[in-house]
Enzyme design. Structure first.
Site, PDB file in Angstrom:
ATOM      1  N   HIS A 147       0.798  -1.233   0.000  1.00 58.95           N
ATOM      2  CA  HIS A 147       0.000   0.000   0.000  1.00 58.95           C
ATOM      3  C   HIS A 147       0.829   1.282   0.000  1.00 58.95           C
ATOM      4  O   HIS A 147       0.281   2.381   0.066  1.00 58.95           O
ATOM      5  CB  HIS A 147      -0.945   0.023   1.206  1.00 58.95           C
ATOM      6  CG  HIS A 147      -0.243   0.221   2.527  1.00 58.95           C
ATOM      7  ND1 HIS A 147       0.344  -0.814   3.214  1.00 58.95           N
ATOM      8  CD2 HIS A 147      -0.030   1.328   3.270  1.00 58.95           C
ATOM      9  CE1 HIS A 147       0.881  -0.343   4.334  1.00 58.95           C
ATOM     10  NE2 HIS A 147       0.680   0.956   4.390  1.00 58.95           N
TER      11      HIS A 147
HETATM   12  C1  UD1 Z   1      -2.019   5.536   5.899  1.00 55.40           C
HETATM   13  C2  UD1 Z   1      -0.682   6.056   6.442  1.00 55.40           C
HETATM   14  C3  UD1 Z   1       0.392   4.986   6.275  1.00 55.40           C
HETATM   15  C4  UD1 Z   1      -0.033   3.690   6.916  1.00 55.40           C
HETATM   16  C5  UD1 Z   1      -1.396   3.266   6.387  1.00 55.40           C
HETATM   17  C6  UD1 Z   1      -1.876   2.066   7.142  1.00 55.40           C
HETATM   18  C7  UD1 Z   1      -0.269   8.482   6.214  1.00 55.40           C
HETATM   19  C8  UD1 Z   1       0.480   9.514   5.460  1.00 55.40           C
HETATM   20  N1  UD1 Z   1      -0.236   7.246   5.694  1.00 55.40           N
HETATM   21  O1  UD1 Z   1      -1.836   5.299   4.510  1.00 55.40           O
HETATM   22  O2  UD1 Z   1       1.576   5.417   6.916  1.00 55.40           O
HETATM   23  O3  UD1 Z   1       0.915   2.696   6.622  1.00 55.40           O
HETATM   24  O4  UD1 Z   1      -2.340   4.340   6.582  1.00 55.40           O
HETATM   25  O5  UD1 Z   1      -2.834   1.347   6.430  1.00 55.40           O
HETATM   26  O6  UD1 Z   1      -0.863   8.773   7.218  1.00 55.40           O
HETATM   27  N2  UD1 Z   1      -9.290   4.696   1.837  1.00 55.40           N
HETATM   28  C9  UD1 Z   1     -10.527   4.106   1.815  1.00 55.40           C
HETATM   29  N3  UD1 Z   1     -11.079   3.716   3.001  1.00 55.40           N
HETATM   30  C10 UD1 Z   1     -10.466   3.899   4.200  1.00 55.40           C
HETATM   31  C11 UD1 Z   1      -9.211   4.514   4.211  1.00 55.40           C
HETATM   32  C12 UD1 Z   1      -8.627   4.911   3.021  1.00 55.40           C
HETATM   33  O7  UD1 Z   1     -11.133   3.917   0.751  1.00 55.40           O
HETATM   34  O8  UD1 Z   1     -11.031   3.504   5.239  1.00 55.40           O
HETATM   35  C13 UD1 Z   1      -8.644   5.063   0.545  1.00 55.40           C
HETATM   36  C14 UD1 Z   1      -8.956   6.461   0.035  1.00 55.40           C
HETATM   37  O9  UD1 Z   1      -8.999   6.391  -1.351  1.00 55.40           O
HETATM   38  C15 UD1 Z   1      -7.721   7.233   0.465  1.00 55.40           C
HETATM   39  C16 UD1 Z   1      -6.606   6.203   0.346  1.00 55.40           C
HETATM   40  O10 UD1 Z   1      -7.231   4.987   0.714  1.00 55.40           O
HETATM   41  O11 UD1 Z   1      -7.493   8.347  -0.342  1.00 55.40           O
HETATM   42  C17 UD1 Z   1      -5.419   6.479   1.238  1.00 55.40           C
HETATM   43  O12 UD1 Z   1      -5.809   6.608   2.607  1.00 55.40           O
HETATM   44  P1  UD1 Z   1      -4.881   7.455   3.641  1.00 55.40           P
HETATM   45  O13 UD1 Z   1      -5.382   7.292   5.019  1.00 55.40           O
HETATM   46  O14 UD1 Z   1      -4.728   8.847   3.132  1.00 55.40           O
HETATM   47  O15 UD1 Z   1      -3.484   6.782   3.492  1.00 55.40           O
HETATM   48  P2  UD1 Z   1      -3.076   5.251   3.535  1.00 55.40           P
HETATM   49  O16 UD1 Z   1      -2.532   4.865   2.224  1.00 55.40           O
HETATM   50  O17 UD1 Z   1      -4.196   4.452   4.131  1.00 55.40           O
HETATM   51  N1  UDP Z   2      -3.885  -6.182   8.797  1.00 55.70           N
HETATM   52  C1  UDP Z   2      -5.167  -6.696   8.939  1.00 55.70           C
HETATM   53  N2  UDP Z   2      -5.844  -7.086   7.814  1.00 55.70           N
HETATM   54  C2  UDP Z   2      -5.318  -6.981   6.561  1.00 55.70           C
HETATM   55  C3  UDP Z   2      -4.001  -6.455   6.433  1.00 55.70           C
HETATM   56  C4  UDP Z   2      -3.321  -6.042   7.568  1.00 55.70           C
HETATM   57  O1  UDP Z   2      -5.677  -6.815  10.060  1.00 55.70           O
HETATM   58  O2  UDP Z   2      -5.986  -7.352   5.586  1.00 55.70           O
HETATM   59  C5  UDP Z   2      -3.146  -5.728  10.012  1.00 55.70           C
HETATM   60  C6  UDP Z   2      -1.771  -6.333  10.210  1.00 55.70           C
HETATM   61  O3  UDP Z   2      -1.861  -7.564  10.890  1.00 55.70           O
HETATM   62  C7  UDP Z   2      -1.044  -5.268  11.013  1.00 55.70           C
HETATM   63  C8  UDP Z   2      -1.654  -3.978  10.503  1.00 55.70           C
HETATM   64  O4  UDP Z   2      -2.880  -4.339   9.869  1.00 55.70           O
HETATM   65  O5  UDP Z   2      -1.330  -5.390  12.398  1.00 55.70           O
HETATM   66  C9  UDP Z   2      -0.704  -3.315   9.539  1.00 55.70           C
HETATM   67  O6  UDP Z   2      -1.327  -2.253   8.939  1.00 55.70           O
HETATM   68  P1  UDP Z   2      -0.823  -1.602   7.564  1.00 55.70           P
HETATM   69  O7  UDP Z   2      -0.001  -2.570   6.816  1.00 55.70           O
HETATM   70  O8  UDP Z   2      -2.023  -1.037   6.919  1.00 55.70           O
HETATM   71  O9  UDP Z   2       0.025  -0.356   8.080  1.00 55.70           O
HETATM   72  P2  UDP Z   2       1.572  -0.130   8.420  1.00 55.70           P
HETATM   73  O10 UDP Z   2       1.951  -1.102   9.472  1.00 55.70           O
HETATM   74  O11 UDP Z   2       2.336  -0.279   7.162  1.00 55.70           O
HETATM   75  O12 UDP Z   2       1.615   1.281   8.873  1.00 55.70           O
END
Ligand code: UD1
Ligand code: UDP
Length: 362
Positions: free
Chosen positions: A207
């Site tokens: 992601h």
């Molecule tokens: C965010 C964090 C990243 C973390 C990740 C965990 C920042 C800068 N990034 O990235 O460090 O690793 O969360 O998963 O804070 N969206 C949905 N539904 C949701 C959430 C997001 O559809 O519930 C989609 C939207 O299109 C959105 C995109 O995902 O624009 C990105 O979401 P965002 O929270 O901005 O960043 P992540 O890529 O989730």
């Molecule tokens: N995770 C989950 N379901 C999924 C993918 C990830 O519960 O389908 C959990 C995973 O076990 C871990 C956390 O989400 O605890 C990691 O989140 P993510 O990879 O989104 O964020 P990051 O750690 O990179 O910030």
């Protein structure tokens, strides 16, 4: 301390703070705890499911900031958190990790003169093009207490001029959650439910913007289709990645094989899948840590990691930001690790208890 306020916003935040909230309730029963959910993540499988499975108390305040550019998301959290802090007047704000909600909450709090404790402080990838790296550096710079989970964090922070007396090496709270749920996820056999054999599939999550927001995404999917001809691939797709796949649909190619694209799965099922996978391919921070604890081989599709301990001590191999290297995974699994994997110090299920005892003793 009369009141502690926690700011949570994303999937990994819930996993990191669930055990801290319950350890504080035990160690400091007379201290009120207030939970603020920023709403950075809002899909049921990115948010609600974690409250249900981990028993995190319902949020007292929901800021509902949703998605947006970095500036919009960060600004919305700040604007909506400020009146909550003025109303609640906490003695301490706790923030986990490195997401936009983390930095926004820390900045809003210090500007109101409220102390901030940062959980998972001191991680550095040395790559400032990652939004998380900027969030980490700035949050650490303004936090009053820095709870670290791996030994190199202390050096990283001291090098940036942070007073060592503010740094506490407590261990990994995400691993606390995993350890607490071991009895529940180990018998689940989520793989079997999905028609996969234990140790017979590759689990994938991707992601990071550097990989999924541009031309590397179609190349990655193509490489996954190819590798799935040798080993089934299960890919619970993050919503950012799903949105980008939809945009790039015309460029996605590859036929045959066994690549299964599914929605994100609940935490218990995900841990079961991580535990039983032949290997995991990821760019997630948290998953590099969980696989280290579980002893599952992990291949990280990035040029760097802010969690080098998972490579030095654990099961993690950095493949580089290079989808072509996915083709090597079956041979790498076959060859096995190049060192005997272990578990980093203080990743023992007791980090949250240490945090709670330290705060209680103040
Ligand atoms: C965010 C964090 C990243 C973390 C990740 C965990 C920042 C800068 N990034 O990235 O460090 O690793 O969360 O998963 O804070 N969206 C949905 N539904 C949701 C959430 C997001 O559809 O519930 C989609 C939207 O299109 C959105 C995109 O995902 O624009 C990105 O979401 P965002 O929270 O901005 O960043 P992540 O890529 O989730
Ligand atoms: N995770 C989950 N379901 C999924 C993918 C990830 O519960 O389908 C959990 C995973 O076990 C871990 C956390 O989400 O605890 C990691 O989140 P993510 O990879 O989104 O964020 P990051 O750690 O990179 O910030």
């Amino acid at each position: 301390m009369k009141k502690i306020l926690h700011v949570l916003g994303t999937r990994p935040n819930f996993v990191k703070m669930a055990p801290v909230i319950s350890a504080l309730a035990e160690a400091m029963p007379d201290t009120g705890q207030v939970i603020v959910h920023t709403g950075q993540h809002y899909d049921r499988m990115m948010s609600e499911i974690f409250f249900e499975e981990l028993g995190v108390p319902r949020p007292d305040h929901s800021l509902e900031v949703g998605s947006g550019s970095h500036a919009i998301q960060t600004a919305r959290v700040m604007e909506r958190l400020e009146p909550v802090l003025e109303e609640e007047r906490p003695d301490l704000v706790m923030v986990p990790g490195d997401v936009n909600s983390t930095l926004a909450a820390a900045l809003t709090s210090v500007k109101l003169g409220v102390d901030v404790a940062h959980v998972e402080a001191g991680l550095r990838s040395w790559d400032r093009t990652m939004p998380e790296e900027v969030n980490r550096i700035l949050t650490d710079a303004i936090s009053t207490t820095l709870f670290t989970h791996s030994p190199e964090a202390l050096d990283n922070l001291v090098r940036e001029g942070i007073d060592p007396t503010r740094i506490e090496f407590v261990g990994n709270t995400m691993i606390d959650t995993l350890v607490a749920l071991e009895g529940r996820f180990k018998g689940l056999d989520a793989a079997n439910r999905m028609g996969l054999d234990r140790k017979g599939y590759l689990l994938v999550t991707l992601h990071r913007p550097a990989l999924v927001d541009g031309p590397l995404l179609p190349q990655t999917i193509e490489a996954l289709v190819e590798v799935s001809k040798q080993i089934p691939v299960l890919f619970p797709v993050h919503p950012r990645t799903r949105a980008n796949m939809e945009k790039a649909a015309s460029k996605l190619s590859g036929e045959g094989g066994d690549l299964r694209l599914v929605d994100p799965v609940g935490y218990l099922d995900f841990l079961s899948l991580e535990n039983d996978a032949a290997a995991v391919l990821t760019d997630s921070g948290g998953i590099q840590e969980e696989t280290t604890y579980l002893g599952t081989p992990c291949f990280t599709l990035r040029d760097n990691t802010e969690r080098p301990v998972t490579v030095e001590v654990g099961t993690n191999t950095l493949l580089g930001l290079d989808p072509a290297r996915i083709a090597e995974i079956p041979q790498l699994i076959e060859a096995g690790p190049d060192h005997r994997p272990g578990i980093p110090p203080l990743w023992d299920g007791n980090a949250s208890r240490r945090i709670a005892e330290l705060l209680a003793s103040r």
